[in-house]
Design an enzyme around this catalytic site. Structure first.
Site, short mmCIF file in Angstrom:
data_model
loop_
_atom_site.label_atom_id
_atom_site.label_comp_id
_atom_site.label_asym_id
_atom_site.label_seq_id
_atom_site.Cartn_x
_atom_site.Cartn_y
_atom_site.Cartn_z
N HIS A 1 3.26 5.61 2.03
CA HIS A 1 3.08 6.78 2.89
C HIS A 1 4.21 6.93 3.91
O HIS A 1 4.35 7.99 4.52
CB HIS A 1 1.70 6.75 3.58
CG HIS A 1 1.56 5.80 4.71
ND1 HIS A 1 0.95 4.56 4.58
CD2 HIS A 1 1.91 5.89 6.02
CE1 HIS A 1 0.93 3.96 5.75
NE2 HIS A 1 1.51 4.73 6.64
N ASP B 1 -0.35 1.76 -1.87
CA ASP B 1 0.39 2.08 -0.66
C ASP B 1 1.58 1.14 -0.48
O ASP B 1 1.86 0.66 0.62
CB ASP B 1 -0.49 2.05 0.59
CG ASP B 1 0.17 2.79 1.77
OD1 ASP B 1 1.08 3.61 1.51
OD2 ASP B 1 -0.22 2.54 2.92
N SER C 1 3.78 1.04 10.24
CA SER C 1 3.57 1.06 8.79
C SER C 1 4.75 0.49 8.03
O SER C 1 5.90 0.87 8.26
CB SER C 1 3.35 2.51 8.31
OG SER C 1 2.03 2.89 8.43
#
Length: 362
Positions: free
Chosen positions: A87, A120, A204
């Site tokens: 992402h 992910d 992230s």
């Protein structure tokens, strides 16, 4: 009034004391600044951070339509591969721009090697980086050498603040998490490491390290008050519930992406009701778009599973929902044999299932 009077009295006494000493005395004490006294050994948080920071990069992704954001990645190998979250780079995957900035300020453009939306996980590669100092971070063993209570260190760029270091512990293992960055209807599933190390938007894709400085996870999601689970690119803050993809899983996905450019997922060949939670994962009575809820000739079909069966365990893991079933299956590899416990018509039974495979995201 009492506080004001006390402040005034204290000020008066201080003035008199200073005046008696000619105004030259001081009550402050200067620290020696001894590094040993500050415990800056190679095994300290400071020592680990100093070694790891040069191998952590801040990523900026920009899509063709103006969408994008900031995330983190870390050096995976000496060939210039960077491991991060899907992402983080998804907006730049189709013709956008992607840059990686090291802690020394050097910036490089990068290209996406492969993405696994379901896990992910993504791998990118630096372009024209012959002068880059590529020191891969050491990888730990998230299966054997991680325990609840172990110290953790997270490095990333929360809200764009590159090179931020936070600490905490492993709060839980094998936490089933379904996350989304809000930009897609598809979710990512992980049997996550939970940590209370402060993780915020921009962390992230960054490394979660253990007390030896080895990577044990890839920071991926947070749960914020009132918002449920989400990829932590959402503008929400840490409340001490952060989740990382175990490095053993991320490494396996990364190796596949580097070799083939596309992910491979283990499957049992069923569709489950993702809304039902608490009792198990129920195989749907009817498939999506007219398809069969149990794939004909697939692993579950061969093992005798049927529409309506309620899956309650996979090996020794209790299954309480569809997302838990998926995240648990995805800790395995195609070809692995697992034992599924299920209920049918009020009776419990088990089935031995050999996992199949699916290539690519759908």
């Amino acid at each position: 009034m009492a506080a004001l009077v006390a402040g005034g009295v204290g000020g008066g006494i201080g003035y008199v004391a200073a005046d008696r000493d000619g105004g030259t005395s001081s009550t402050t004490v200067t620290s020696s600044g001894d590094p040993e006294a500050l415990n800056r050994s190679p095994k300290s948080v400071s020592g680990i951070a100093q070694r790891a920071l040069p191998s952590v990069v801040t990523l900026e992704a920009q899509g063709n339509q103006g969408e994008g954001g900031t995330g983190t990645g870390f050096v995976y190998d000496k060939q210039g591969h960077i491991l991060t979250n899907n992402h983080v780079v998804a907006s730049a995957a189709d013709g956008g721009t992607l840059t990686a900035t090291f802690s020394d300020g050097k910036k490089y453009t990068a290209e996406v090697v492969g993405r696994a939306q379901g896990y992910d996980v993504a791998v990118i590669k630096l372009r024209d980086a012959s002068d880059a100092k590529l020191n891969p971070l050491p990888l730990g063993d998230s299966d054997k050498n991680v325990a609840v209570g172990d110290a953790t260190i997270a490095i990333g760029a929360p809200f764009g603040l590159a090179g931020t270091v936070t600490t905490g512990i492993i709060s839980a293992k094998h936490r089933p998490v379904a996350s989304s960055d809000g930009g897609s209807s598809n979710a990512s599933y992980m049997s996550a490491l939970q940590t209370d190390a402060s993780i915020n938007p921009g962390n992230s894709g960054g490394p979660l390290l253990n007390a030896e400085g080895a990577v044990i996870g890839v920071n991926s999601a947070i749960q914020s008050a009132g918002n449920g689970f989400g990829g932590e690119t959402q503008q929400s803050g840490s409340i001490g519930l952060g989740f990382a993809i175990p490095i053993n899983q991320a490494k396996g996905v990364a190796e596949t992406l580097i070799k083939t450019g596309e992910p491979v997922y283990p499957v049992i060949g069923v569709q489950v009701d993702m809304r039902e939670q608490g009792d198990g994962a129920r195989i749907s009575e009817s498939g999506n778009g007219g398809s069969d809820p149990v794939t004909a000739g697939g692993p579950a079909d061969k093992a005798g599973l049927q529409p309506g069966d309620l899956i309650t365990k996979l090996d020794n893991t209790v299954i309480d929902s569809g997302p838990t079933l998926i995240s648990t299956i995805w800790t395995h590899k195609p070809g692995d044999q697992v034992t599924i416990t299920y209920e049918r018509d009020g009776k419990q039974a088990t089935a031995e299932v050999t996992l199949g495979s699916r290539k690519g995201d759908s």
